[in-house]
Design an enzyme around this catalytic site. Sequence first.
Site, mmCIF file in Angstrom:
data_model
loop_
_atom_site.group_PDB
_atom_site.id
_atom_site.type_symbol
_atom_site.label_atom_id
_atom_site.label_comp_id
_atom_site.label_asym_id
_atom_site.label_seq_id
_atom_site.Cartn_x
_atom_site.Cartn_y
_atom_site.Cartn_z
ATOM 1 N N GLY A 46 0.818 -1.214 0.000
ATOM 2 C CA GLY A 46 0.000 0.000 0.000
ATOM 3 C C GLY A 46 0.849 1.260 0.000
ATOM 4 N N CYS A 47 1.936 1.243 0.748
ATOM 5 C CA CYS A 47 2.807 2.419 0.842
ATOM 6 C C CYS A 47 3.544 2.651 -0.473
ATOM 7 C CB CYS A 47 3.795 2.254 2.000
ATOM 8 S SG CYS A 47 2.943 2.111 3.591
ATOM 9 N N THR A 48 3.900 1.574 -1.135
ATOM 10 C CA THR A 48 4.548 1.693 -2.444
ATOM 11 C C THR A 48 3.578 2.284 -3.454
ATOM 12 O OG1 THR A 48 6.034 -0.148 -1.959
ATOM 13 C CG2 THR A 48 5.709 0.406 -4.286
ATOM 14 N N GLY A 51 3.036 6.018 -2.744
ATOM 15 C CA GLY A 51 4.205 6.786 -3.166
ATOM 16 C C GLY A 51 4.292 6.903 -4.679
#
EC number: 1.11.1.24
Length: 157
Positions: A46-48, A51
């Site tokens: 999710g963070c990738t 970003g």
Amino acid sequence: MTTPTLGNAVDDFNLPATSGISFRLSDFKDKANVVLYFYPKDSTPGCTTEGQDFRDAYTQFQASDTVIFGISRDSLKSHENFKAKQAFPFELLADTEEVVCQLFAVIKLKNMYGKQVLGIERSTFLIDKQGILRHEWRKVSVKGHVEAVLTAAQALT
């Protein structure tokens, strides 16, 4: 320091950032709007994706006189690897002591694999050129989020 509220000034803070710089919020006063997006952990799915979405909209944010900074509790070394691997054109801030996470009240009790742990609740804040908090998104769902932030940033210009 007090938790920022909509329509009020955000207290100044300083954090180490990727590329060997030091981020100070006040450095952007009268120069640019600031997006601060808090995310749980470098190199997780999710963070990738989040970003990458900010990366892909980066030039549109620039055209709206808005800079982007990602913040998590990960180390600078971890941030540098994540930034390089994903070719992020913006800096990542290392809040290893959770000072800014606490300021923005993004540390929450979360359930992970049946255990309760303290972690960052995905959240984004838009601060205008005068240092005033104009928008906040909490409990963010990644899909469509960057578009909402961009629309709000464009409305400030």
